[in-house]
Design an enzyme around this catalytic site. Structure first.
Site, PDB file in Angstrom:
ATOM      1  N   SER A 145       0.871  -1.170   0.000  1.00 19.52           N
ATOM      2  CA  SER A 145       0.000   0.000   0.000  1.00 19.52           C
ATOM      3  C   SER A 145       0.911   1.223   0.000  1.00 19.52           C
ATOM      4  CB  SER A 145      -0.889  -0.017   1.242  1.00 19.52           C
ATOM      5  OG  SER A 145      -1.881   0.967   1.140  1.00 19.52           O
ATOM      6  N   GLU A 146       0.728   2.126  -0.977  1.00 20.94           N
ATOM      7  CA  GLU A 146       1.780   3.107  -1.238  1.00 20.94           C
ATOM      8  C   GLU A 146       1.939   4.182  -0.160  1.00 20.94           C
ATOM      9  OE1 GLU A 146      -0.745   2.450  -3.350  1.00 20.94           O
ATOM     10  OE2 GLU A 146      -1.589   4.277  -4.209  1.00 20.94           O
ATOM     11  N   ASN A 147       1.020   4.224   0.818  1.00 26.88           N
ATOM     12  CA  ASN A 147       1.248   5.147   1.936  1.00 26.88           C
ATOM     13  C   ASN A 147       2.322   4.629   2.886  1.00 26.88           C
ATOM     14  OD1 ASN A 147      -0.761   3.147   2.516  1.00 26.88           O
ATOM     15  ND2 ASN A 147      -1.173   4.190   4.436  1.00 26.88           N
TER      16      ASN A 147
END
Lengths: 232, 219
Positions: free
Chosen positions: B46-48
């Protein structure tokens, strides 16, 4: 603030020196890991014409969204600005300049800014509106665009724990942009949930070494959830 | 019959391999996580800043400090790692993610993708999509084959502002699975009961139809 003791004890002291027209880099992703109280202090001071660099711009009435209420933001660099009616209106009315920036490019701009790298090439955004007007150079047969680093007059950061030396650790995904934001401020202010005694944080586990940090303040946080999702 | 969202997710899941690191976009791509084959281990990025995204939390487990890139509350699975946004996009840009699945408005026969901006409509931003399409080698785009008004989304040239240029090689629509090669869509599979003619009619870009176009099967 003697020697390495970076603690301050009021939000007024934490944001001392902020003026209209400055650039403020903020950590956070959505409403997760945002420096809630430092933002509120910027609102209280009423400084205007700010350039804000942040992945998002909060929501109506919370986070960076509160700075829209009195039109304190002149320009924002962000990757995603949905879920905020006031922001949308100011954007459509041309009251706020929005520079939409790919999320990874935004993070790298901060990282490069903090690391003294003035610009970098990336394939991200080539051939898109983001690449328009930017220098293009080919590496390994693939075109890349030149993106410039960002630094801020202030960086405002939300950590979990810190010691008085300004060493900071973040909690879970509230880390997000905070460590890179922390490196890129001329004055970096970190608010945390707990200030612990030196030695309590494991040196090997520090996310942000104190050298990047100018002021530390302990606060309390609402930690609003944007999309509460649970399984059955 | 056109594929349902769940069938599209199921079909994409067949591209997963044991040991893959996978980034799933919002919408249909998210559903792919429900169809990871038994006995196969994949890690969701998840790119966060989370590698090893777990299930949604129970009411008791909800933690405001633990969210995914869609800003939903999530959990971290055993073996997960959490890191900064710069680190997250270093792994994306560095080509370390094995498979990226994302939605789009349009894809064209040159492998261009438009997924973030409709001029004249409200523009909310590209988030991490430009980084993902530029950084990943293995991308699957999921979208409906045509708009609600019947206009093809598989074009000779994208009409909307691009998310990335020349980076898409595989598209799964509700009607077909196609690959993009040498300036054409190659029809690889069709949805059960959907004819080659219907697909051809709804594909505005150059379409190559091999002699054999197998039908997808679902349990």
């Amino acid at each position: 603030m003697a020697g390495f003791d970076k603690r301050v004890y009021s939000y007024e002291d934490a944001m001392a020196g902020i003026e209209s027209g400055m650039t403020v880099i903020a950590g956070g992703f959505g409403l997760c890991g945002i420096p809630e109280n430092l933002i509120d202090e910027i609102k209280r001071r009423g400084v205007r014409d700010l350039t804000v660099v942040s992945n998002n711009c909060g929501v109506d009435g919370f986070g960076l969204g509160v700075l829209l209420e009195d039109r304190q933001i002149k320009k924002i660099l962000a990757s995603y600005v949905g879920e905020n009616a006031l922001f949308e209106r100011q954007m459509l009315d041309g009251e706020i300049e929005v520079v939409l920036t790919p999320q990874g490019t935004l993070a790298e701009k901060m990282r490069a800014g903090g690391a003294g790298i003035p610009a970098f090439y990336t394939a991200t955004g080539y051939g898109t509106p983001v690449g328009e007007g930017k220098e293009v150079r080919e590496f390994n047969g693939r075109p890349h665009i030149l993106e410039e680093a960002i630094t801020g007059d202030f960086a405002i950061v939300k950590g979990w724990k810190a010691d008085r030396y300004g060493n900071v650790v973040y909690r879970h995904t509230a880390q997000n942009f905070n460590p890179v934001a922390a490196t890129a401020g001329r004055i970096t202010v970190v608010e945390v949930e707990e200030i612990v005694e030196p030695g309590e944080l494991d040196p090997s586990q520090i996310h942000t070494p104190g050298i990047y940090v100018d002021r530390i303040i302990q606060g309390s946080f609402e930690k609003r959830i944007e999309k509460r999702t649970v399984r059955d | 019959m056109a594929l349902t969202r769940e069938q599209m997710a199921q079909r994409v899941a067949r591209e997963l391999q044991d040991g893959f690191y996978v980034n799933l976009g919002i919408g249909i791509p998210t559903l792919v996580a429900n169809y990871v084959p038994e006995g196969m281990d994949v890690m969701l990025q998840s790119e966060n800043g989370l590698l090893g995204m777990g299930r949604f939390p129970t009411e008791e487990e909800v933690d405001p400090d633990m969210i995914n890139a869609g800003k939903q509350t999530v959990t971290a699975r055993p073996g997960a790692a959490i890191f900064s946004s710069a680190e997250s996009f270093a792994m994306i840009r560095g080509g370390h993610v094995d498979l990226t699945v994302l939605g789009a408005f349009e894809v064209d026969q040159q492998g261009n993708i438009a997924s973030w901006m409709v001029p004249g409509k409200l523009i909310k931003g590209m988030g991490g999509a430009m980084d993902l399409v530029a950084g990943a080698d293995n991308i699957i785009v999921t979208m409906t084959h045509a708009s609600k008004h019947g206009e093809s989304k598989l074009l000779s040239e994208c009409t909307l502002p691009l998310t990335g240029a020349g980076c898409i090689k595989r598209v799964l629509t509700d009607l077909a699975y196609l690959e993009i090669e040498d300036g054409a869509f190659i029809l690889k599979e069709r949805a059960p009961g959907v004819s080659v003619e219907e697909i051809a009619e709804k594909t505005a870009g150059r379409l190559i139809v091999p002699d054999e176009v197998p039908e997808m099967t679902f349990d």
